[in-house]
Design a protein around this motif. Structure first.
Motif, short mmCIF file in Angstrom:
data_model
loop_
_atom_site.label_atom_id
_atom_site.label_comp_id
_atom_site.label_asym_id
_atom_site.label_seq_id
_atom_site.Cartn_x
_atom_site.Cartn_y
_atom_site.Cartn_z
N LEU A 53 -54.01 75.55 0.08
CA LEU A 53 -52.74 74.89 -0.20
C LEU A 53 -52.62 73.58 0.57
N LEU A 54 -52.95 73.62 1.86
CA LEU A 54 -52.90 72.39 2.66
C LEU A 54 -53.89 71.36 2.14
N HIS B 137 -59.61 88.91 2.91
CA HIS B 137 -58.36 88.92 2.18
C HIS B 137 -58.20 87.55 1.53
N LEU B 138 -57.27 87.49 0.60
CA LEU B 138 -57.04 86.24 -0.10
C LEU B 138 -56.60 85.16 0.88
N LEU B 139 -57.30 84.04 0.86
CA LEU B 139 -56.94 82.89 1.69
C LEU B 139 -56.15 81.90 0.84
N MET C 245 -56.24 84.97 11.38
CA MET C 245 -54.83 84.80 11.74
C MET C 245 -53.88 85.29 10.67
N GLY C 246 -54.28 85.12 9.41
CA GLY C 246 -53.35 85.32 8.31
C GLY C 246 -52.74 83.98 7.90
N GLY D 52 -60.66 75.79 9.18
CA GLY D 52 -59.44 76.41 8.69
C GLY D 52 -59.67 77.73 7.99
N LEU D 53 -60.69 77.81 7.15
CA LEU D 53 -60.93 79.05 6.41
C LEU D 53 -61.22 80.24 7.32
N PRO D 54 -62.16 80.10 8.28
CA PRO D 54 -62.37 81.26 9.17
C PRO D 54 -61.18 81.53 10.08
#
Length: 230
Positions: A19-20, A12-14, A102-103, A95-97
């Protein structure tokens, strides 16, 4: 610790991690463009000051004057580009995985609250008052702790420069976490201020991430089942 959940659910779109990344980078660039006196003033205005927050009266005052929000704003200030770069690299690696399972909203909550908790641990651990705590290392430690709790045996892909070529390899998450810990040792002894605060903050952030993952794993599992259509 999180049996039956694969670190590769439906894509899904991350958005939270990019953003962080952008905000951390932008905050550093903005601070670097102002005069040294302005950078010092910004750090003093937005960084976390040690001493205090150890009594009910101190918390009441912090909420009244808004200084409690320094626990969050201090995450977006960094001492130098090496400090920033280390945090950005590991934010992307873990963070990406983590966000993928998590969403975005849950991951953002992990980063911000974990970072604030880490800063609070530093405030309480340092006896000297009015020292400044800055950096996202505690928040990144929270992300690493959560990822390790969810996927203790996972392997992560990294790109290594080998001569004139870039080689993609998969390495155990534990190895990367060891590298992160080594970098924190370097940061801890790179200056008198950082040396006093690194370990309490980072350990607190790591433990927060582990607890966060364990408490939310049922909700994460339900999210993954919905994403997969069952």
């Amino acid at each position: 610790m999180f049996v039956g959940i694969s670190p590769r659910p439906q894509r899904h779109l991350l958005w939270a991690t990019p953003l962080l990344f952008a905000v951390l980078w932008g905050a550093y660039v903005a601070a670097a463009l102002i005069a040294p006196a302005g950078r010092i003033a910004t750090t003093l205005d937005w960084g976390v000051l040690t001493g205090g927050l150890d009594t009910v009266a101190a918390w009441q005052q912090a909420f009244a004057d808004g200084s409690v929000f320094r626990l969050f704003s201090g995450l977006f200030l960094h001492a130098d580009w090496i400090h920033l770069l280390g945090n950005l690299v590991f934010l992307l690696i873990f963070g990406l995985p983590a966000e993928r399972v998590m969403g975005g909203r849950r991951f953002l909550l992990l980063f911000l609250v974990g970072g604030a908790f880490s800063n609070l641990a530093a405030v309480l651990a340092i006896g000297a008052p009015d020292r400044v705590v800055i950096g996202a290392s505690g928040a990144v430690s929270s992300v690493i702790g959560a990822y390790l709790a969810l996927f203790p045996s996972a392997r992560l892909g990294v790109v290594l420069p080998l001569g004139l070529f870039l080689q993609f390899v998969r390495v155990p998450a534990f190895l990367l976490i060891g590298l992160w810990a080594l970098l924190q040792v370097v940061f801890a002894y790179s200056g008198p201020a950082l040396g006093a605060v690194a370990w309490p903050a980072h350990i607190a952030g790591f433990l927060y991430g582990v607890v966060f993952a364990l408490l939310t794993r049922a909700a994460i599992a339900r999210r993954l089942r919905r994403n997969r259509g069952y």
